[in-house]
Design an enzyme around this catalytic site. Structure first.
Site, PDB file in Angstrom:
ATOM      1  N   SER A 251     117.850  16.394   2.424  1.00  0.00           N
ATOM      2  CA  SER A 251     118.580  17.631   2.157  1.00  0.00           C
ATOM      3  C   SER A 251     118.431  18.554   3.370  1.00  0.00           C
ATOM      4  O   SER A 251     117.715  18.220   4.315  1.00  0.00           O
ATOM      5  CB  SER A 251     118.009  18.322   0.924  1.00  0.00           C
ATOM      6  OG  SER A 251     116.735  18.840   1.245  1.00  0.00           O
ATOM      7  N   LYS A 252     119.083  19.682   3.302  1.00  0.00           N
ATOM      8  CA  LYS A 252     119.079  20.613   4.428  1.00  0.00           C
ATOM      9  C   LYS A 252     117.659  21.001   4.857  1.00  0.00           C
ATOM     10  O   LYS A 252     117.422  21.354   6.004  1.00  0.00           O
ATOM     11  CB  LYS A 252     119.865  21.884   4.071  1.00  0.00           C
ATOM     12  CG  LYS A 252     121.342  21.615   3.847  1.00  0.00           C
ATOM     13  CD  LYS A 252     122.213  22.636   4.601  1.00  0.00           C
ATOM     14  CE  LYS A 252     123.683  22.402   4.360  1.00  0.00           C
ATOM     15  NZ  LYS A 252     124.190  21.167   4.956  1.00  0.00           N
TER      16      LYS A 252
END
Ligand code: GLU
Length: 477
Positions: A251-252
Site C-alpha cells: 500500500s502507499k
C-alpha cells in the site's frame, strides 16, 4: 452436472485472457502484473489478450482513471486485442441474462425490504445461526408477488460444496452453505458486479481468468452463473497479491503503488516488465530476461502460492541490467516519455544529439532515467557550465596551470579516445602528477561536478571545440 463435478473444457479452445480493472484510481502495480501475466500467457499461445474497463460503479469510476489504465498499458507495452470494452455499456445484456435465469428458474424475484433483511440478520445473530440472508421469496408462488420493487437473486445450492479448480491455489472447496442467494439485478434494473463479470467474460470468449486472489471467494459465486446458464467455466488462476517488505499487502505506506509513479520515477519499461514478471512467478533462478524469454517460459504452474514482496533494490538492479543492453534509439524515446511523464522540459534537438552520442559511456552505470540524465549532465549543459561547490574545490591557481598546460595538447590532438588519453598523459608526465590531479579540474570544467563519467569520454562526446571552450571558461573564472 454441477460445477463441482465439471472438469473444464476451456483448454482445448484458443486462449483468450483479459484484464478487467475498475477505473477508480491510479492503476496499481498489482493490476499491471495481472495484465502482464495475462498478456504473456495469451501472446505465447497465439491467443488474444483483451481489456475490459469495469466501470459499472458510476460514482467511483472516472475518465481520468480509465486514461491512466490505457497509459499504463501503453507504457508497459501490453497491447490488447480489439477495442477496450466498457462494462457499463453492456448493462442491457447483463439484465437480459438475469431475465433468462429468472425464466429458467435458476434465479428468482425477491421483494424483501431492507428492514426485513436486517430483522432476519438480527434474529440470526440472536439464534447464533448463519446471517446469510435466506429469502422467503425463493420458492414463493408467483400469485403471491406484490406490486412492489424487487431484486433478482440467484438460487444458490443449499448443500454440498463448490470446488474451484484453481491453477495456482489447487482445488479450493467452499461449502455451499457459505454462499448466499446473491443479487444479480438490483431493484433499479442495474446489474451487480458478480453478474456483469461473468456475462462479460463469457461474451468476450475469455478462456483463462488470471486475477488477484482477493477474487478467489467471488469465483464460487460467479460459478453459479456459469452453471445456471450452462456456459463453460474458464480456467481460473488466482495469483497472490503483492506485499511490501514487511509482509503486509502493498500500500502507499510502503511507497509508490501506482504504475504512473514508476514511470515518473524513470524506470525503463522493459526492466519494469521483467521485474513484475518475476514478482510472484519464477523460472528457475533466472532474474534477468528478455520479453521473448519471458514469453517462452511463462506458465501458470510457475506462479508462486506465497505472496511476493516488492523489493525496490531488485527492481533497480534489473532495470540497470536492461539499460546496459538496450538499443540507443529505445533509450532515447523512453527518455522523452519519462521527461513528459515527470512533467520536465523536453530536450532540445542539440541536447538530444549530444545525449545520443554519450549513451555508450552512460548506459552501463545507470539504473533509472534520472540517474542516466544526471550522469549525462555534461552533455546536456550549456556554456557557461554551472560549477557546484564540490567541483569548485578542483579549480584554482594550480588547476588552472594544469588546464592551461593541457590546452595545446588538446588543440593538436586528433579527436579519439586514445589521442585524448595521450594528451592527458603528457601533462601528467610533464608535471609529475597522477591522473586524478588532471581529471579533477577537467571534471569541474567540463561538467561542473566532481563526480562524472570518464573525462576521456566526456571530451570525446563534447568534441574539440566545446571541450576547449569549457576549459577556457574555467580558467578565466
Ligand atoms: N474489476 C476487478 C478489480 O479491479 C477485477 C475483476 C476480475 O478480474 O475479475 O479488482
Amino acid at each position: 452436472m454441477s460445477n463441482a463435478a465439471k472438469t473444464t473444457t476451456a483448454n482445448a479452445k484458443p486462449v483468450v485472457t483479459r484484464i478487467a480493472p475498475s477505473p477508480t484510481g491510479d492503476m496499481h502495480i498489482g493490476t499491471a502484473r495481472t495484465a502482464l501475466f495475462s498478456w504473456l500467457y495469451a501472446r505465447a499461445r497465439g491467443g488474444k489478450f483483451l481489456l475490459r474497463i469495469e466501470d459499472t460503479d458510476r460514482a467511483r469510476s472516472t475518465p481520468e482513471a480509465t486514461q491512466g489504465i490505457l497509459d499504463g498499458m501503453a507504457w508497459l507495452g501490453l497491447d490488447y486485442d480489439g477495442e477496450a470494452v466498457s462494462q457499463f455499456e453492456q448493462a442491457a445484456r447483463h439484465a437480459e441474462v438475469a431475465q433468462q435465469m429468472l425464466a429458467a428458474g435458476t434465479a428468482y424475484k425477491c421483494f424483501a425490504t431492507q428492514d426485513e433483511i436486517e430483522a432476519f440478520r438480527e434474529q440470526a445473530r440472536a439464534n447464533k445461526t448463519s446471517t446469510l440472508y435466506q429469502s422467503p421469496w425463493r420458492d414463493a408462488d408467483e400469485s403471491t408477488y406484490p406490486d412492489a420493487p424487487y431484486v433478482i437473486r440467484m438460487k444458490a445450492p443449499r448443500d454440498g460444496a463448490t470446488v474451484i479448480r484453481d491453477q495456482v491455489q489447487g482445488d479450493v472447496t467452499i461449502k455451499n452453505d457459505q454462499i448466499d442467494d446473491m443479487i444479480v439485478l438490483r431493484s433499479d434494473g442495474t446489474p451487480t458486479y458478480m453478474l456483469a463479470v461473468v456475462v462479460d467474460d463469457h461474451d468476450m470468449g475469455v478462456t483463462h481468468v488470471i486475477r488477484g486472489d482477493d477474487h478467489l471467494a467471488n469465483s464460487a459465486r460467479q460459478m453459479m452463473v456459469y452453471d445456471a446458464m450452462g456456459w463453460d467455466l474458464p480456467v481460473y488462476a488466482h495469483i497472490p497479491l503483492i506485499f511490501g517488505p514487511d509482509g503486509k499487502k502493498m500500500s502507499k505506506r510502503h511507497g509508490a503503488t501506482g504504475v504512473k509513479e514508476y514511470q515518473a520515477m524513470g524506470y525503463p519499461a522493459q526492466g519494469m516488465r521483467n521485474y513484475l514478471a518475476r514478482l510472484g512467478w519464477s523460472h528457475g533462478d533466472d532474474e534477468f530476461f528478455s520479453d521473448a524469454q519471458a514469453m517462452e517460459w511463462f506458465d501458470l504452474d510457475g506462479i508462486n502460492k506465497a505472496p511476493a514482496r516488492f523489493d525496490t533494490k531488485k527492481l533497480e538492479n534489473i532495470c540497470g541490467q536492461h539499460l546496459a543492453v538496450m538499443e540507443d534509439a529505445q533509450i532515447m524515446s523512453e527518455i522523452d516519455a519519462y521527461l513528459f511523464a515527470s512533467a520536465q522540459p523536453a530536450l532540445t534537438p542539440a541536447q538530444k544529439s549530444r545525449l545520443n552520442a554519450a549513451l555508450y559511456c552512460l548506459k552501463g552505470s545507470a539504473k533509472t532515467y534520472p540517474q542516466l540524465i544526471e550522469k549525462a549532465r555534461f552533455a546536456l549543459n550549456q556554456r557557461p557550465v554551472d560549477v557546484d561547490e564540490k567541483a569548485q574545490k578542483h579549480l584554482g591557481a594550480v588547476s588552472n596551470g594544469i588546464l592551461e598546460e593541457l590546452t595545446p595538447h588538446l588543440q593538436s590532438a586528433s579527436w579519439n579516445r586514445d589521442a585524448l588519453e595521450a594528451a592527458v598523459g603528457r601533462v601528467m608526465d610533464a608535471q609529475d602528477i597522477g591522473f586524478g590531479k588532471v581529471a579533477g579540474p577537467l571534471r569541474a570544467a567540463l561538467a561542473g561536478r566532481a563526480q562524472t563519467p570518464s573525462v576521456l569520454d566526456m571530451m570525446f562526446v563534447l568534441g574539440q571545440e566545446e571541450t576547449l571552450a569549457r576549459i577556457s571558461d574555467a580558467v578565466q573564472e
